[in-house]
Write a protein that holds these residues in place. Structure first.
Motif, PDB file in Angstrom:
ATOM      1  N   LYS A   1      33.824  38.434  34.344  1.00  0.00           N
ATOM      2  CA  LYS A   1      34.324  38.891  35.644  1.00  0.00           C
ATOM      3  C   LYS A   1      34.087  40.394  35.790  1.00  0.00           C
ATOM      4  O   LYS A   1      34.448  41.166  34.906  1.00  0.00           O
ATOM      5  CB  LYS A   1      35.832  38.594  35.748  1.00  0.00           C
TER       6      LYS A   1
ATOM      7  N   LEU B   1      36.417  43.052  40.777  1.00  0.00           N
ATOM      8  CA  LEU B   1      37.259  41.941  41.230  1.00  0.00           C
ATOM      9  C   LEU B   1      38.611  42.090  40.520  1.00  0.00           C
ATOM     10  O   LEU B   1      38.651  42.211  39.301  1.00  0.00           O
ATOM     11  CB  LEU B   1      36.583  40.631  40.812  1.00  0.00           C
ATOM     12  N   THR B   2      39.704  42.103  41.271  1.00  0.00           N
ATOM     13  CA  THR B   2      41.022  42.239  40.626  1.00  0.00           C
ATOM     14  C   THR B   2      41.347  40.948  39.877  1.00  0.00           C
ATOM     15  O   THR B   2      40.697  39.922  40.083  1.00  0.00           O
ATOM     16  CB  THR B   2      42.134  42.498  41.661  1.00  0.00           C
ATOM     17  N   SER B   3      42.360  40.977  39.031  1.00  0.00           N
ATOM     18  CA  SER B   3      42.701  39.743  38.310  1.00  0.00           C
ATOM     19  C   SER B   3      43.726  38.899  39.066  1.00  0.00           C
ATOM     20  O   SER B   3      44.198  37.884  38.555  1.00  0.00           O
ATOM     21  CB  SER B   3      43.167  40.060  36.891  1.00  0.00           C
ATOM     22  N   THR B   4      44.031  39.278  40.286  1.00  0.00           N
ATOM     23  CA  THR B   4      44.943  38.490  41.117  1.00  0.00           C
ATOM     24  C   THR B   4      44.332  37.112  41.412  1.00  0.00           C
ATOM     25  O   THR B   4      43.171  37.036  41.814  1.00  0.00           O
ATOM     26  CB  THR B   4      45.177  39.209  42.470  1.00  0.00           C
ATOM     27  N   THR B   5      45.092  36.061  41.214  1.00  0.00           N
ATOM     28  CA  THR B   5      44.593  34.721  41.545  1.00  0.00           C
ATOM     29  C   THR B   5      44.451  34.598  43.057  1.00  0.00           C
ATOM     30  O   THR B   5      45.382  34.905  43.801  1.00  0.00           O
ATOM     31  CB  THR B   5      45.543  33.637  41.008  1.00  0.00           C
ATOM     32  N   MET B   6      43.275  34.164  43.507  1.00  0.00           N
ATOM     33  CA  MET B   6      43.029  34.066  44.944  1.00  0.00           C
ATOM     34  C   MET B   6      43.864  32.945  45.570  1.00  0.00           C
ATOM     35  O   MET B   6      44.079  31.911  44.949  1.00  0.00           O
ATOM     36  CB  MET B   6      41.537  33.824  45.198  1.00  0.00           C
TER      37      MET B   6
END
Ligand code: TPP
Ligand code: SF4
Ligand code: SF4
Ligand code: SF4
Ligand code: MG
Lengths: 253, 73
Positions: A16, A20-25
């Protein structure tokens, strides 16, 4: 060879991007939005422009794009992203400015804004997610909905007589003098996703060269709105969307 | 010279959409019978011996859950 001998940092070939943040989309499983977000983030990472990029998120399922791609963002009223991007780019000409818009946002309520931004040839990038439906609000007909396609507002299927024909707005925008690069891509398999990534990169490079507006349509799925599984939705897209929305470059100056 | 690969799936992030599976040219991936804390049948490397590390699965994953490793043997 044991997998543990392969899974070592020095052997890593894909991970990754930190853009891209690690926040779940929040997207539904298999939704094309996530794949396109990832490709945009990878391009920004590879071009080294994280500090220089400003996105404008739409109204639609991608309204929260700012939670996932770690750059500066604005959020525009429905359809108005090209106008917000125009001002942003003119005030910050050294920045890379892009809009991210769905088909309801771009081809319905925002038709005036996209037409005039492209006609003026603003040095912005437009990423257009055409999933042929209003995903966010529960699957109503969009201008891009196919003839015969059943949606919440066309329960018997879209007809030409009642609703008009599917709008190929990308072809219309290609005719405007302000656009320098107009292309239609998809992300349903690895080869197409890699092509889309190259198209997004070219679009960003064009805006740095001051060539005008670059427009990248991504023919996409809304498996929830289409009431299909993610894998079936991709198959349905290839079979039904591609004849009306063929992939490939439409204009490349 | 052959390529040997391996993937690591972030089980908690995976939504079990199956898009990676159908894009794997070597049928390496399957969905687990168990579910993660969100209730999704997560993807896993069911046939580790067949992975070539081509990165197709990771490229198409909408939730970017897959990390790919590759060695030349
Ligand atoms: C001014 C205004 N009109 C209507 C809405 C309701 N609305 C929210 S999202 C949306 C359509 C979204 O469809 P699309 O742009 O195709 O995005 P998708 O969710 O499919 O990605 C509409 C009509 C709104 N939020 N604001
Ligand atoms: S409703 Fe459709 S567009 Fe929105 S997240 Fe779900 S699949 Fe994606
Ligand atoms: S594509 Fe990603 S989210 Fe979908 S099943 Fe595979 S790993 Fe999980
Ligand atoms: S890296 Fe290639 S071969 Fe390995 S699991 Fe992914 S798609 Fe299959
Ligand atoms: Mg839509």
């Amino acid at each position: 060879m044991d997998v543990n001998d392969i899974i070592k940092p020095e052997n890593m070939v894909y991970s990754k991007t930190p853009v891209l943040t690690s926040t779940t989309m929040h997207y539904c499983p298999g939704c094309s939005h996530g794949t396109v977000h990832k490709l945009i983030a990878e391009v920004i990472d590879e071009m080294g422009i994280q500090e220089k990029t400003i996105g404008v998120s739409p109204v639609g399922c991608a309204v929260f794009a700012y939670n996932y791609v770690d750059i500066d963002w604005q959020q525009a009223a429905h359809g108005r992203a090209p106008a917000v991007a125009t001002a942003t780019k003119r005030l910050h000409p050294e920045k890379y400015v892009f809009t991210y818009q769905g088909d309801g946002d771009l081809a319905s309520i925002g038709t005036a804004e996209i037409m005039h931004a492209c006609n003026r040839g603003e040095n912005i990038v437009v990423i257009f997610i055409n999933n042929a439906i209003y995903g966010m609000t529960g699957g109503q007909m969009a201008p891009t909905t196919l003839l015969g396609m059943k949606t919440a507002t066309t329960p018997y299927g879209r007809t030409k007589e009642l609703h008009g024909s599917p709008l190929r707005i990308t072809e219309l925008l290609a005719q405007l003098e302000g656009t320098c690069y107009v292309t239609r891509q998809s992300v349903h398999n690895a080869a197409s996703a890699r092509k889309t990534k190259r198209a997004i990169r070219k679009a960003f490079e064009n805006s740095a060269l001051g060539k005008g507006t670059s427009f990248v349509e991504v023919v996409s799925t809304c498996n929830s709105g289409w009431k299909l599984s993610p894998v079936k939705a991709n198959e349905w897209m290839v079979e039904n969307m591609f004849p009306k929305y063929p992939v490939g470059d439409i204009k490349d100056l | 010279m052959a390529l040997k690969g391996a993937i690591v799936v972030d089980r908690e992030k995976c939504k079990g959409c199956g898009v990676c599976l159908v894009n794997c040219p070597t049928n390496t991936i399957a969905l687990a019978k168990e579910v993660n804390s969100k209730g999704y049948n997560f993807a896993f490397m069911a046939s580790p011996e067949s992975c070539t590390g081509c990165t197709n699965c990771a490229t198409v994953c909408p939730d970017t859950c897959i990390t790919v490793y590759r060695v030349k043997v």
